[in-house]
Motif scaffolding. Structure first.
Motif, PDB file in Angstrom:
ATOM      1  N   VAL A 367       0.902  -1.036   0.048  1.00  0.00           N
ATOM      2  CA  VAL A 367      -0.149   0.021   0.165  1.00  0.00           C
ATOM      3  C   VAL A 367       0.845   1.363   0.166  1.00  0.00           C
ATOM      4  CG1 VAL A 367      -1.627   1.217   1.199  1.00  0.00           C
ATOM      5  CG2 VAL A 367      -1.971  -1.121   1.021  1.00  0.00           C
ATOM      6  N   ASN A 368       1.882   1.191   0.893  1.00  0.00           N
ATOM      7  CA  ASN A 368       2.683   2.468   0.732  1.00  0.00           C
ATOM      8  C   ASN A 368       3.532   2.754  -0.495  1.00  0.00           C
ATOM      9  OD1 ASN A 368       4.203   4.485   2.376  1.00  0.00           O
ATOM     10  ND2 ASN A 368       5.888   3.468   2.587  1.00  0.00           N
ATOM     11  N   ALA A 369       4.000   1.603  -0.977  1.00  0.00           N
ATOM     12  CA  ALA A 369       4.894   1.542  -2.204  1.00  0.00           C
ATOM     13  C   ALA A 369       3.704   2.198  -3.455  1.00  0.00           C
ATOM     14  CB  ALA A 369       5.228   0.459  -2.595  1.00  0.00           C
ATOM     15  N   PHE A 446      -4.542 -10.153  -5.195  1.00  0.00           N
ATOM     16  CA  PHE A 446      -3.691  -9.123  -4.487  1.00  0.00           C
ATOM     17  C   PHE A 446      -2.581  -8.639  -5.095  1.00  0.00           C
ATOM     18  CE2 PHE A 446      -1.876  -6.303  -1.500  1.00  0.00           C
ATOM     19  CZ  PHE A 446      -2.742  -5.780  -0.801  1.00  0.00           C
ATOM     20  N   GLY A 447      -1.744  -9.726  -5.641  1.00  0.00           N
ATOM     21  CA  GLY A 447      -0.518  -9.225  -6.335  1.00  0.00           C
ATOM     22  C   GLY A 447      -0.672  -8.643  -7.695  1.00  0.00           C
ATOM     23  N   TYR A 448      -1.928  -8.828  -8.290  1.00  0.00           N
ATOM     24  CA  TYR A 448      -1.965  -8.096  -9.585  1.00  0.00           C
ATOM     25  C   TYR A 448      -2.632  -6.699  -9.427  1.00  0.00           C
ATOM     26  CZ  TYR A 448      -0.410 -11.772 -12.868  1.00  0.00           C
ATOM     27  OH  TYR A 448       0.392 -12.722 -13.461  1.00  0.00           O
ATOM     28  N   LEU A 449      -3.039  -6.287  -8.339  1.00  0.00           N
ATOM     29  CA  LEU A 449      -3.834  -5.240  -7.874  1.00  0.00           C
ATOM     30  C   LEU A 449      -3.048  -4.050  -8.529  1.00  0.00           C
ATOM     31  CD1 LEU A 449      -5.397  -5.510  -4.374  1.00  0.00           C
ATOM     32  CD2 LEU A 449      -6.647  -5.478  -6.583  1.00  0.00           C
ATOM     33  N   GLY A 566      11.167  -9.950   0.031  1.00  0.00           N
ATOM     34  CA  GLY A 566      11.492  -8.727   0.255  1.00  0.00           C
ATOM     35  C   GLY A 566      12.547  -8.184  -1.103  1.00  0.00           C
ATOM     36  N   ALA A 567      13.399  -9.179  -1.455  1.00  0.00           N
ATOM     37  CA  ALA A 567      14.265  -9.149  -2.364  1.00  0.00           C
ATOM     38  C   ALA A 567      13.579  -9.042  -3.858  1.00  0.00           C
ATOM     39  CB  ALA A 567      15.463 -10.054  -2.457  1.00  0.00           C
ATOM     40  N   LEU A 568      12.505  -9.806  -3.923  1.00  0.00           N
ATOM     41  CA  LEU A 568      12.153  -9.692  -5.392  1.00  0.00           C
ATOM     42  C   LEU A 568      10.996  -8.549  -5.346  1.00  0.00           C
ATOM     43  CD1 LEU A 568      10.767 -13.452  -5.552  1.00  0.00           C
ATOM     44  CD2 LEU A 568      12.661 -12.441  -6.800  1.00  0.00           C
ATOM     45  N   PHE A 569      10.501  -8.047  -4.374  1.00  0.00           N
ATOM     46  CA  PHE A 569       9.557  -6.844  -4.159  1.00  0.00           C
ATOM     47  C   PHE A 569      10.511  -5.779  -4.646  1.00  0.00           C
ATOM     48  CE2 PHE A 569       8.369  -2.859  -2.278  1.00  0.00           C
ATOM     49  CZ  PHE A 569       6.913  -2.944  -2.327  1.00  0.00           C
ATOM     50  N   ASP A 570      12.137  -5.589  -4.357  1.00  0.00           N
ATOM     51  CA  ASP A 570      12.739  -4.670  -4.955  1.00  0.00           C
ATOM     52  C   ASP A 570      13.116  -4.777  -6.301  1.00  0.00           C
ATOM     53  OD1 ASP A 570      12.503  -3.358  -2.422  1.00  0.00           O
ATOM     54  OD2 ASP A 570      14.337  -4.281  -1.512  1.00  0.00           O
ATOM     55  N   SER A 571      13.638  -6.351  -6.610  1.00  0.00           N
ATOM     56  CA  SER A 571      14.049  -6.337  -8.056  1.00  0.00           C
ATOM     57  C   SER A 571      13.278  -6.679  -9.020  1.00  0.00           C
ATOM     58  CB  SER A 571      15.205  -7.461  -7.732  1.00  0.00           C
ATOM     59  OG  SER A 571      14.597  -8.413  -7.509  1.00  0.00           O
ATOM     60  N   TRP A 572      11.880  -7.229  -8.707  1.00  0.00           N
ATOM     61  CA  TRP A 572      11.080  -7.760  -9.844  1.00  0.00           C
ATOM     62  C   TRP A 572       9.814  -6.939  -9.878  1.00  0.00           C
ATOM     63  CZ3 TRP A 572       7.598 -12.534  -9.136  1.00  0.00           C
ATOM     64  CH2 TRP A 572       6.945 -12.767 -10.541  1.00  0.00           C
ATOM     65  N   THR A 573       8.819  -7.141  -8.833  1.00  0.00           N
ATOM     66  CA  THR A 573       7.553  -6.537  -8.922  1.00  0.00           C
ATOM     67  C   THR A 573       7.041  -6.454  -7.623  1.00  0.00           C
ATOM     68  OG1 THR A 573       5.348  -6.746  -9.598  1.00  0.00           O
ATOM     69  CG2 THR A 573       6.371  -8.633  -9.528  1.00  0.00           C
ATOM     70  N   GLU A 574       6.362  -5.441  -7.079  1.00  0.00           N
ATOM     71  CA  GLU A 574       5.856  -5.271  -5.760  1.00  0.00           C
ATOM     72  C   GLU A 574       4.693  -6.262  -5.412  1.00  0.00           C
ATOM     73  OE1 GLU A 574       4.135  -1.377  -6.485  1.00  0.00           O
ATOM     74  OE2 GLU A 574       5.893  -0.362  -6.273  1.00  0.00           O
ATOM     75  N   GLY A 575       4.249  -7.295  -6.280  1.00  0.00           N
ATOM     76  CA  GLY A 575       3.462  -8.288  -5.862  1.00  0.00           C
ATOM     77  C   GLY A 575       4.013  -9.327  -5.830  1.00  0.00           C
ATOM     78  N   ALA A 576       5.501  -9.503  -5.868  1.00  0.00           N
ATOM     79  CA  ALA A 576       6.071 -10.663  -5.759  1.00  0.00           C
ATOM     80  C   ALA A 576       5.900 -11.515  -4.509  1.00  0.00           C
ATOM     81  CB  ALA A 576       7.858 -10.235  -5.902  1.00  0.00           C
ATOM     82  N   PRO A 577       6.070 -10.591  -3.383  1.00  0.00           N
ATOM     83  CA  PRO A 577       5.730 -11.471  -2.146  1.00  0.00           C
ATOM     84  C   PRO A 577       4.269 -12.362  -2.400  1.00  0.00           C
ATOM     85  CG  PRO A 577       6.581  -9.442  -1.574  1.00  0.00           C
ATOM     86  CD  PRO A 577       6.154  -9.568  -2.960  1.00  0.00           C
ATOM     87  N   PHE A 578       3.225 -11.762  -2.763  1.00  0.00           N
ATOM     88  CA  PHE A 578       1.991 -12.405  -2.950  1.00  0.00           C
ATOM     89  C   PHE A 578       2.024 -13.592  -3.845  1.00  0.00           C
ATOM     90  CE2 PHE A 578       1.732  -7.760  -1.492  1.00  0.00           C
ATOM     91  CZ  PHE A 578       0.831  -7.958  -0.195  1.00  0.00           C
TER      92      PHE A 578
END
Length: 615
Positions: A367-369, A446-449, A566-578
């Protein structure tokens, strides 16, 4: 009260109440309080104003890393000194740690030591939530029940001998029959096997005098109790959010300085931890299966007492050294590869704990991102502590979505417990598969939102549905994995059930070949020799070790999702953790489908064999 709701519990009402209101309710509430307020200890008590996020993150990572090791160790200790002792010790350590935390003058090493101490105590409490569940439906002192069974067998055997003097035996002689009477309690006839008569505690005895799984009724009790555990665990988080966290603001409103208000709050919560420890010490006395465990077992190796019945009906007691600590944990780990129930419990725990991080950490981060990316606020997306100050709207939205997910979980906890108790015998894993399927859909959605702002339309309303599905999946994984794990500890595994079925079929065929043609007696369904009796797998002595491995699996899920997500959130996409959580749930879904399908195939094969044997 608890016995009325769960008549299959062998624990007393006080013990069940203590388990739910003591161990389950507070197992997470102190952790939620500390995680939410540790930043105020850093800024207000210690006075550090820079690199607060780095300090809080390091403390949290060290906490999880130590808990990963401490959980199995506490589980091992509970197998020797008892669940009650470990739980009381854990809450006492939490109380001391909370006080020490606000007495710290620096982050390293004082605050770190206090946080590590809290991790040790919290690991003990969370592990005992799992270990105590099977104890609620475990049988009481088996030695007493064996003595009762022996007395009953002797009495009925004496009556049978008296009857044998008045009628011919199989050999046609008059007097004492050479073979044991089928009226003896030590002989299992087809009638007795079919009726599955119970002992005074509702257990069943097999041909060796050992306890068998009491079938779907015990499974229902375990599943329903697991549902209540999930409910009270969620209520504990709400207790922390609604009562513990507002304490500093309340004391500041009464005129205290910020640092003093935080310290007073920690002192009060620490005192509550000591109160919970006293409550558990009084309420969990004489827990089923814990009668012979004590602190003395720490420095002496206990012995297991085994009672067997020979072919003449005589009881023989053998004392063997209990397994070592390393052997206990090795057995618990091995069961994850050899028993389907234990394996699904471990995998479900891995997914459930990882899901909790997905809700509490990555939903606010997502949400913050979004708000930062669209220029709606200026906070740093890598520092969650900035959200509340610099972007009130993002903080409100993140809190609302997290709260909706936890509310959905709270509502559905009893539902999953009820489903686990109502499904057909041998299919208790299907609700876990449903939870995994819901999780796959919720996390992918949620990851695709593109817009998580559910309050301002433009597709954001789908965020509500996604977090509801995520919350349902989380609580389903928790409740179902606990129920399946408890079933694996207290009852025979699926492999054992197949063995018992095959054994019954073989014995029926033997009875048809060698049984008497006449004489009025019914041939025993099971042989009386111990080596041919139906196998059972009693794991009550391993419940602490299994609970420790279960918590270890959950901690591994948290660390993997935190670091890799967390690493995939920064390097790939913000929906990566989901998306990563969706993969975890998909693996769980496939595992349940494969194991459940295998069980169904075995049941069909056994039914076919039984039908052929009857023909």
């Amino acid at each position: 009260m608890a016995r009325r709701i769960f008549p299959k519990l062998t624990a007393t009402s006080l013990q069940a109440t203590t388990y739910l209101l003591g161990i389950a309710l507070f197992s997470i509430s102190f952790l939620v309080f500390l995680n939410s307020s540790i930043s105020f200890v850093v800024t207000d008590v210690i006075g550090q104003k820079e690199h607060v996020g780095d300090a809080v993150g390091t403390l949290g990572f060290a906490d999880e890393l130590l808990a990963l090791v401490a959980c199995p160790l506490w589980g091992l200790l509970s197998d020797r000194i008892g669940i009650r002792t470990v739980a009381v010790t854990g809450y006492c350590i939490i109380g001391v740690s909370l006080i020490c935390l606000v007495r710290s003058e620096n982050v390293y090493p004082e605050l770190l030591v206090g946080r590590l101490g809290f991790s040790v105590g919290g690991a003990a409490c969370s592990t005992m939530v799992t270990a105590c569940l099977p104890a609620m439906v475990a049988q009481r002192n088996r030695k007493e029940d064996s003595q009762i069974g022996e007395e009953r067998g002797q009495a009925s055997g004496h009556a049978a001998r008296l009857r044998g003097e008045e009628r011919p035996s199989r050999t046609g002689s008059v007097g004492h029959a050479a073979s044991e009477s089928v009226s003896s309690e030590l002989t299992i006839t087809q009638t007795r096997w079919s009726s599955r008569s119970r002992t005074r505690d509702g257990a069943q005895l097999d041909g060796e005098g050992e306890y068998e799984d009491s079938g779907p009724e015990t499974t229902a009790g375990t599943s329903q109790l697991a549902g209540l555990v999930g409910l009270f665990t969620g209520a504990g988080a709400l207790l922390a959010l609604g009562f513990f966290l507002p304490l500093p603001a309340r004391f500041q409103g009464q005129g205290q300085a910020p640092a003093q208000a935080v310290q007073t709050s920690f002192y009060i919560v620490g005192a509550i931890a000591f109160g919970v420890a006293i409550f558990i010490a009084a309420g969990l006395r004489h827990l089923p299966g814990e009668e012979e465990k004590s602190l003395a077992a720490l420095w002496r190796r206990p012995y297991d007492e085994t009672t067997e019945t020979d072919e003449h009906g005589h009881l023989h007691t053998t004392l063997t050294p209990a397994p070592s600590y390393l052997s206990l944990v090795a057995q618990a780990v091995k069961l994850g590869f050899t028993d389907s129930n234990i394996a699904l419990g471990y995998l479900g725990g891995f997914v459930a704990r990882a899901s909790s991080v997905g809700i509490s950490l990555f939903i606010p981060l997502f949400v913050n991102a979004y708000f930062v990316r669209n220029g709606l606020c200026t906070s740093n997306p890598d520092n969650l502590t900035d959200i509340k100050r610099n972007c009130q709207r993002a903080y409100t939205l993140a809190s609302a979505l997290t709260g909706i997910a936890e509310t959905a979980a709270l509502i559905c906890a009893p539902l999953f417990g009820w489903l686990g108790g109502k499904v057909v015998q041998g299919r208790q894993e299907w609700p876990l598969m449903a939870a995994a399927a819901v999780g796959v859909g919720g996390y992918i959605a949620f990851g695709y939102l593109r817009n998580p702002d559910a309050f301002h339309g433009d597709g954001g309303q789908w965020a509500f549905l996604a977090v509801i599905l995520i919350g349902i999946s989380q609580i389903g994984s928790i409740v179902c994995s606990l129920g399946i794990l408890g079933r694996g500890i207290n009852g025979p595994s699926s492999q054992t059930e197949a063995e018992v079925s095959d054994h019954k079929t073989t014995t029926n065929m033997r009875a048809g070949e060698t049984g008497p043609v006449g004489g009025g007696e019914v041939a025993p369904l099971l042989p009386q020799t111990t080596n041919e009796a139906a196998p059972t797998r009693d794991r009550s002595h391993l419940k602490g070790s299994i609970a420790g491995v279960y918590s270890f699996a959950g901690g591994a899920g948290i660390l993997l999702l935190t670091k890799l997500g967390g690493a995939l959130f920064d390097s790939w996409t913000e929906g990566a953790p989901f998306f990563l959580m969706a993969i975890f749930n998909a693996i769980l879904f496939v595992a349940v489908l494969a194991i459940g399908g295998g069980k169904a195939f075995v049941r069909r094969q056994n039914a076919r064999k039984s039908g052929l044997a009857e023909q």
